[in-house]
Every structure is written in structure tokens, then in C-alpha cells.
Design an enzyme around this catalytic site. Structure first.
Site, PDB file in Angstrom:
ATOM      1  N   SER A 293       0.850  -1.183   0.000  1.00  0.00           N
ATOM      2  CA  SER A 293       0.000   0.000   0.000  1.00  0.00           C
ATOM      3  C   SER A 293       0.884   1.229   0.000  1.00  0.00           C
ATOM      4  CB  SER A 293      -0.903  -0.013   1.239  1.00  0.00           C
ATOM      5  OG  SER A 293      -1.499   1.252   1.431  1.00  0.00           O
ATOM      6  N   ARG A 332     -23.594  -7.394 -45.451  1.00  0.00           N
ATOM      7  CA  ARG A 332     -22.530  -6.766 -44.662  1.00  0.00           C
ATOM      8  C   ARG A 332     -23.165  -5.576 -43.966  1.00  0.00           C
ATOM      9  NH1 ARG A 332     -18.976  -6.341 -48.074  1.00  0.00           N
ATOM     10  NH2 ARG A 332     -18.096  -8.347 -47.524  1.00  0.00           N
TER      11      ARG A 332
END
Length: 396
Positions: A293, A332
Site C-alpha cells: 500500500s 454486410r
């Protein structure tokens, strides 16, 4: 100052906010570029092998199909005009192939090349992921075997329920890892090439049966030759040959998305349990190599489990986009196909990171039987836990 890795996204994205990712080089822009080039070169070789292009063209295009010869940043900028990177790449590859440039991209459309390239990228990226999952499965087998009789509390709805064993919990994690590995392996083996031509009819690969035949006649012409092009194309690239062109039949992408989401979730279950059991006030397991930490030096954070948990929350969202793109109109679609590219790559990266972190987590996991027994407040035997572990370990 270290120069930026182009595969990691150049100076625009070095991964500062994505430590849970893996496989960045295997899925980066350079890898995608090489996969597109591999697809183009493979197609030219196939056409040359069928006598539809000179053998010299196959050699020239293959020699020119090296990512280091091209400018990814320039291709990305030029891709905006046509909406995909294949269009500018084809122009550059044709120029690089010199007099044989006309045989580059012959008969293909941009989606053929990009879809095939993304399948190649996925196939290549998933190899190491499956290796990491093998290590997860093996490590969890060791834990399950060693702790088959290690008593601990089973918890339901956050409360202690009845006694179980840590071995059974580890066997459950292993079962999920096996299921994830099997699904991912099956999805990888099924990844297909894409080749359909402009509208999925393979029309550019179909030759009339004889000089007087009408190639526009339904059922006429060299349809079998077109199918042979697809078969050879798949063989060149080591991918599967699809039954039909899948421009708008997105089963391969959806199946891959499902396997990736399942894998992230399966590993996320392991991480969720480790995060709970490693709480300071519980302390029944801990990561062998925890994180620190910035403000509390006494902390030993379960960083690997944290990264896996973070990935597990993101991959389903990426998979949702891929599933939504199945609703693609016409032969498409405008937008549905384009929406897949980044979510697919991100899902691959997150799962690659999860598998890597899970393999490390399992290898270094510390189990604290004393804490488990001390925390156990419900009396009684652990049922058939030992027998369940034995049966689970028989599955490979």
C-alpha cells in the site's frame, strides 16, 4: 526514457490503467497488422497453387508480408477514410509486391481479411492462455489433494452453514477451471477463416466450367473450385474451413465471446473466494506474494485476486457487445461488424491476464488450516467432502 512498445498501443496507451490485462503483444496493433498480412499472403499462395496467379506472385507477396515494413500509425490514420485498416494496407502491400501487386487481395473483400486476421490473432493469443489454465488446473489439484480433510466452515449468504473442507472448495475451483479450459479450447479449434468475396457468394473465385458457360447461371460455373480456395486458405493459416461465408453469420465470434466470458467468470469465482477468505479478520488463506500500500506499509493486499475480480466484471460487458452484433442486416452491416473489433481484443486481453494471474495465485496460495479450524463455529463432520474431492480429481 524507455520508448513505447507499438504492440501495447504506442505512446497513447501504455497500460497504466490496465494492469489486469495480458497478451497485449499478441493482440496489439502490430500483431493484427501481421495477421492481416498473413491472410493476404496466404490467399495469394492459394491462388498461385491453383494456377490463378503466377508462382512468383506468391513469393513476392509473401516476402512483402512483414509487419516491420509498414507504418501502423499511418495505416490507422488512413483507415478512417474507408472505415477499416485493410483498404490502406492493400494499397501498401500492392506497392511492395511490385509487378505482382495486382495479385494482392484478388477476389477478397476487406471483411474477409480483417475477420480472418482477428481469428488468427485470437488463435495465437489463446495458446498461452490455455497453458496458464493447465497450470491453474494442476495447482488446484495439488491443493484439493493436500487439503481433502482440512476442515473449514462452509458459508451461505455470508453466514457459517455446516463444516466442509478446503479440499472440496479447491476441487470446485478446479472444476470451473476445467470447464473454462474445455470451452476455450473448443472455441479456439473452431475458429474459421473468412472468405466470401464482396457479398458472400465467392463470385470472384468461381470460374466457368468451360469457355462457353455462363458464369451468372445459378448452379453453373466452377463452384467447387471456389470451395477449394476456401479449404486451401484455411489450411494455409491453420484455421477451420467454414461451411458458409460468415460475414453476417457471427457464430464464431459469439462462441468465442461466450467462452471468454465464461472463463473470466470461472476464474472470478476463485478470486472472489480468495478475497473473502484473505480478509484480515478471517485470514484462512493469503496470497504468497501480496501487494503493498502507498500509505499503509503493514498491508499485504491480495493483488492477483483483485486483478482477476476486476477482469471478471469487464469481460461480460465486452461479450454483450459481441452478442448484440449478431443482429446484422444484409450481407454486410454498417456498424455491427465494426463494433466487434475492440471488444473482442479487450476480452482476449482481460482473459489472458486473468489466466496468468490465476496461475500465479494458485501456485503461491498460502492455506492456514489453524485459522480455518479456529473460525469454525458449527459442529459435525464435513459430509461426503472427501469422497467428492476424490471423484472430482478423477476428471482431467
Amino acid at each position: 526514457m524507455t520508448s513505447a512498445d507499438p504492440a501495447a498501443g504506442g505512446s497513447g496507451d501504455l497500460g497504466l490503467l490496465s494492469p489486469m490485462r495480458g497478451g497485449v503483444e499478441a493482440t496489439g496493433d502490430v500483431a493484427v497488422l501481421q495477421a492481416m498480412l498473413d491472410a493476404e499472403a496466404a490467399l495469394t499462395r492459394v491462388l498461385a497453387g491453383l494456377g490463378r496467379a503466377p508462382l512468383e506472385a506468391a513469393d513476392a507477396v509473401t516476402a512483402a508480408a512483414r509487419a516491420e515494413l509498414y507504418d501502423p500509425a499511418g495505416l490507422a490514420a488512413r483507415a478512417r477514410s474507408g472505415g477499416n485498416p485493410v483498404i490502406p494496407l492493400v494499397a501498401d502491400l500492392r506497392a511492395a509486391a511490385g509487378p505482382y501487386g495486382e495479385h494482392v487481395h484478388a477476389g477478397a473483400t476487406s471483411q474477409d481479411i480483417l475477420d480472418t486476421a482477428l481469428m488468427l490473432v485470437a488463435y495465437r493469443a489463446l495458446g498461452p492462455v490455455l497453458g496458464d489454465l493447465d497450470r491453474v488446473v494442476a495447482g488446484l489439484a495439488t491443493l484439493a489433494r493436500a487439503h481433502r480433510d482440512t476442515l473449514m466452515a462452509a458459508r451461505t449468504l455470508t453466514q457459517q452453514a455446516v463444516p466442509t473442507t478446503f479440499g472440496l472448495k479447491a476441487a470446485g475451483w478446479r472444476k470451473l477451471a476445467i470447464d473454462a479450459r474445455d470451452r476455450l479450447r473448443a472455441a479456439r479449434e473452431a475458429l474459421p477463416v473468412q472468405l466470401g468475396g464482396p457479398a458472400g457468394t465467392l463470385d470472384r473465385f468461381t470460374a466457368p466450367a468451360d469457355p462457353d458457360a455462363d458464369s451468372a447461371t445459378p448452379g453453373g460455373g466452377g463452384g467447387e473450385e471456389a470451395l477449394e480456395v476456401v479449404r486451401r486458405f484455411a489450411g494455409e493459416l491453420g484455421l477451420a474451413a467454414p461451411t458458409l461465408p460468415w460475414h453476417v453469420l457471427r457464430t464464431p465470434v459469439a462462441d468465442l465471446a461466450g467462452a471468454l466470458a465464461f472463463t473470466a467468470g470461472a476464474l472470478g469465482k476463485l478470486a472472489a473466494d480468495v478475497l473473502v477468505l484473505s480478509r484480515t479478520e478471517i485470514g484462512e488463506v493469503s496470497e504468497g506474494v501480496g501487494g503493498g500500500s502507498s500509505s499503509m506499509p503493514h498491508k499485504h493486499n491480495p493483488v492477483r485476486a483483485t486483478m482477476i475480480a476486476a477482469a471478471a466484471r469487464q469481460v461480460p460487458a465486452q461479450a454483450a457487445v459481441l452478442y448484440a452484433s449478431m443482429a446484422a442486416e444484409d450481407e454486410r452491416p454498417p456498424g455491427a461488424w465494426h463494433a466487434e473489433w475492440q471488444p473482442l481484443r479487450e476480452a482476449l486481453r482481460l482473459v489472458a491476464g486473468s489466466a496468468r494471474d490465476a496461475a500465479e495465485l494458485v501456485a503461491d496460495l498460502r492455506v492456514h488450516p489453524g485459522r480455518m479450524r479456529a473460525a469454525l463455529t458449527v459442529a459435525g463432520p464435513p459430509g461426503a467432502a472427501a469422497a467428492l474431492v476424490k471423484r472430482a480429481l478423477e476428471e482431467e
